[in-house]
Design an enzyme around this catalytic site. Structure first.
Site, PDB file in Angstrom:
ATOM      1  CD  GLU A   8      -2.801   1.217   2.460  1.00  0.00           C
ATOM      2  OE1 GLU A   8      -3.941   1.650   2.310  1.00  0.00           O
ATOM      3  OE2 GLU A   8      -2.358   0.837   3.549  1.00  0.00           O
ATOM      4  CB  ALA A 148       0.202  -2.175  12.044  1.00  0.00           C
ATOM      5  CG  MET A 149      -0.149  -3.404   5.189  1.00  0.00           C
ATOM      6  SD  MET A 149      -1.041  -1.871   4.719  1.00  0.00           S
ATOM      7  CE  MET A 149      -2.190  -2.524   3.509  1.00  0.00           C
ATOM      8  CG  ASN A 151      -0.677  -6.865   3.985  1.00  0.00           C
ATOM      9  OD1 ASN A 151      -0.718  -5.931   3.205  1.00  0.00           O
ATOM     10  ND2 ASN A 151       0.331  -7.054   4.827  1.00  0.00           N
ATOM     11  CD  GLU A 184      -3.510  -2.421  10.511  1.00  0.00           C
ATOM     12  OE1 GLU A 184      -4.087  -2.740   9.479  1.00  0.00           O
ATOM     13  OE2 GLU A 184      -3.019  -1.304  10.661  1.00  0.00           O
ATOM     14  CG  HIS A 187      -8.325  -1.832   7.583  1.00  0.00           C
ATOM     15  ND1 HIS A 187      -8.964  -0.926   6.803  1.00  0.00           N
ATOM     16  CD2 HIS A 187      -7.363  -1.156   8.186  1.00  0.00           C
ATOM     17  CE1 HIS A 187      -8.388   0.243   6.930  1.00  0.00           C
ATOM     18  NE2 HIS A 187      -7.432   0.126   7.770  1.00  0.00           N
ATOM     19  CD  GLU A 219      -5.953   3.545   6.977  1.00  0.00           C
ATOM     20  OE1 GLU A 219      -5.884   3.275   8.187  1.00  0.00           O
ATOM     21  OE2 GLU A 219      -5.594   2.756   6.098  1.00  0.00           O
ATOM     22  CE1 TYR A 285      -4.220   5.236   9.798  1.00  0.00           C
ATOM     23  CE2 TYR A 285      -3.120   7.025   8.648  1.00  0.00           C
ATOM     24  CZ  TYR A 285      -3.345   5.669   8.818  1.00  0.00           C
ATOM     25  OH  TYR A 285      -2.716   4.753   8.013  1.00  0.00           O
TER      26      TYR A 285
END
Length: 598
Positions: A8, A148-149, A151, A184, A187, A219, A285
């Site tokens: 991303e 952090a992501m 995925n 996370e 999401h 976000e 955010y």
């Protein structure tokens, strides 16, 4: 050695050829060829592991993964590592947390494992959407620029965001993990309500923004759920205090320059050379979460979640923009008659998402008039010229301690007869109770005197978050030339009776400079601060010094003590409080005797 991807916003194209835009969703078949002593992870479970030789006769492992769900390119991910994991299953979803072998062996990821499943379930139940993947891996990376992501099915974190050392007596790290994990997950599949900071990222995975100009839908909503999630995991965290202190207040301090962008920009603006990375900022955010908080407040959480559920169901595995969300909220509002709005959801919300900055309300109690203007620095000559933005503003308020029905300000000024006060100094008004709206309030002298008087006699008559906000607002108003510093200081006279650390922190933030050394050179201010602040700090200082001398473990669950005690004690020592200097010397001597002494 370790390989981990972060695609991303626009890096999928550097891994495989693709139309690398969030609206172009597809399914992915991934196969990774790697060194046999390593394990390969991707979004989906591995369905086959085989061996192959290359032309030099070297042996390689081939890991093939199941076909992914339909998703955006930026969410594809892979990790090749020699990590270990801990696992548990929650409602048929296998959750594994991967980390360096010694970290797993020492139990550093156990806390994250214990909270991840319950946060998933909480979000599923809240949004009435079930998580669509059979497994979720959370990987703790020793070095990771993004924090952090989310995925899908393979979330990556900095070690510090996922590891809790059993020896970390103090829980601010614990709270931070709960917040980031819930963001996370949020999401992950439901675009859950970003009450859960990090687990809430199903949000963007299930329903992705059409284009990056609406990134805040991902976000901002996740940040909102993030906090819901964290307080679900640890009910001792006070949601309103932490949300105001960590989210709303910091962005109000930033979102007041003319140059600051609005939350949602037009698509054309974000195409071409515009740096997408610059969208991953506190406007997206924190302002996104603050506006969501306000929206949930005037709709009621029940209606807000009902609308989100219907939005998630309609746009699952596809894309949406902010107008789609407004449409779903409007449908829910139209289908009931408890909540009445002064305009359409789109008109109300566009005033907050499509204009930059935020308003300051000015209240005149003699007439009951409230007016609004954009909050800008009056000390900058050019800042007040041509800005006639107006917002449609929900105003929660209380009079003499009792809550009043919500009112709306939908033009530049309006008379509210119910807000005219009598001669009695015990007749006072408080707007924007518990910071439910994204704006500041400028009271007239009469009401400020009454509030200052009330604080000195009965500080608890005003809710803690509102005390925090009153003080933060008056100092911001002083800084920007709306009121005199004397007016702001009137509201600090009561502080000897203030026992909330997060409120003391905002006072010290405004009165005590960051760089203590530089003020020592300012001979005039130091003795005044010393005389004014020290006697007011004594009660809260002695309260906490007692714990530090006798029973420091009792502070383990006091989140704000862990975050802000240091500032309070540093200030007391700097102002020359003898007991503070003695305590520091005692602690230092104990540590010198025994380096293990924490």
């Amino acid at each position: 050695m370790l390989i981990a991807s972060q695609l991303e916003p626009t890096y999928a194209r550097t891994v495989y050829p693709c139309f690398d835009e969030p609206a172009m969703k597809a399914t992915f078949n991934i196969r990774i060829v790697h060194d046999p002593s390593y394990v390969a992870l991707s979004n989906m479970p591995a369905i086959d592991v085989s061996e192959m030789k290359d032309e030099n006769g070297s042996l390689w492992t081939v890991t093939t993964f199941n076909t992914s769900l339909k998703m955006s390119t930026y969410l594809t991910a892979f990790v090749v590592c020699d990590f270990d994991y801990v696992t548990r299953t929650e409602r048929g979803n296998e959750i594994r947390i991967w980390a360096r072998k010694e970290a797993v062996k020492n139990g550093y990821v156990d806390y994250a494992l214990n909270i991840t499943g319950p946060i998933f379930s909480f979000l599923e139940d809240l949004l009435n959407v079930s998580y669509p993947l059979p497994k979720t891996d959370l990987v703790a990376l020793p070095d990771f620029g993004a924090g952090a992501m989310e995925n899908w099915g393979l979330m990556t974190f900095q070690e510090s965001s996922l590891m809790y050392l059993p020896s970390d007596k103090f829980t601010s790290r614990k709270a931070m993990i709960a917040i980031i994990v819930s963001h996370e997950l949020g999401h992950q599949a439901c675009e859950m309500l970003r009450h859960f900071f990090f687990l809430f990222k199903w949000f963007g995975n299930l329903v992705t923004m059409n284009w990056w100009n609406d990134l805040w839908l991902n976000e901002g909503l996740s940040s909102y759920f993030e906090y819901l999630g964290a307080t679900f995991v640890d009910p001792k965290l006070s949601l309103e205090k932490i949300f105001y202190d960590h989210v709303v207040q910091p962005v109000l301090r930033e979102d007041n320059e003319i140059a600051v962008r609005s939350l949602s920009e037009s698509e054309d603006k974000i195409k071409g050379s515009f740096s997408l990375m610059s969208l991953f900022d506190s406007i997206t955010y924190n302002k996104g979460a603050s506006i969501t908080w306000m929206l949930s407040g005037f709709l009621t959480e029940k209606l807000f979640i009902r609308a989100l559920t219907s939005y998630l169901k309609e746009f699952s595995f596809s894309n949406a923009n902010q107008d789609d969300l407004w449409t779903h909220i409007q449908m829910v509002v139209d289908a009931q008659d408890e909540v009445q709005l002064p305009a359409s959801v789109k008109e109300i919300m566009d005033s907050w998402t499509c204009q930059n900055g935020f308003p300051v309300l000015t209240l005149n109690l003699a007439t009951g008039t409230i007016s609004q203007e954009q909050f800008l620095n009056k000390k900058n000559e050019n800042s007040t010229d041509s800005y006639n933005n107006t917002w449609i503003i929900p105003i929660s308020w209380m009079r003499n301690g009792s809550s009043q029905p919500l009112v709306w300000l939908d033009k530049s000024s309006k008379v509210f007869p119910e807000m005219q006060v009598s001669e009695s100094e015990y007749d006072w008004i408080l707007l924007n109770v518990n910071l439910s709206g994204y704006y500041r309030v400028n009271y007239d002298q009469l009401n400020l005197k009454r509030l200052a008087h009330l604080l000195e006699n009965d500080p608890k008559a005003i809710p803690a978050v509102s005390r925090f906000q009153l003080i933060d607002d008056v100092f911001a108003l002083t800084q920007f030339g709306y009121i005199q510093i004397e007016t702001a200081l009137e509201l600090t006279k009561y502080l000897a009776r203030e026992d909330e650390l997060f409120i003391w922190n905002v006072v010290l933030l405004n009165l005590v400079p960051e760089n203590l050394e530089s003020t020592l050179k300012n001979y005039e201010v130091y003795p005044l601060l010393k005389k004014y602040l020290l006697k007011r700090m004594l009660p809260i200082y002695h309260y906490y010094a007692g714990f530090i001398r006798q029973n420091v473990d009792a502070l383990e669950d006091d989140y704000f003590a862990q975050v802000y005690l240091e500032k309070l004690f540093a200030t007391a020592c700097w102002l020359g409080l003898q007991d503070c200097l003695n305590l520091s010397a005692e602690l230092y001597a104990k540590w010198m005797d025994n380096p293990e002494y924490k």
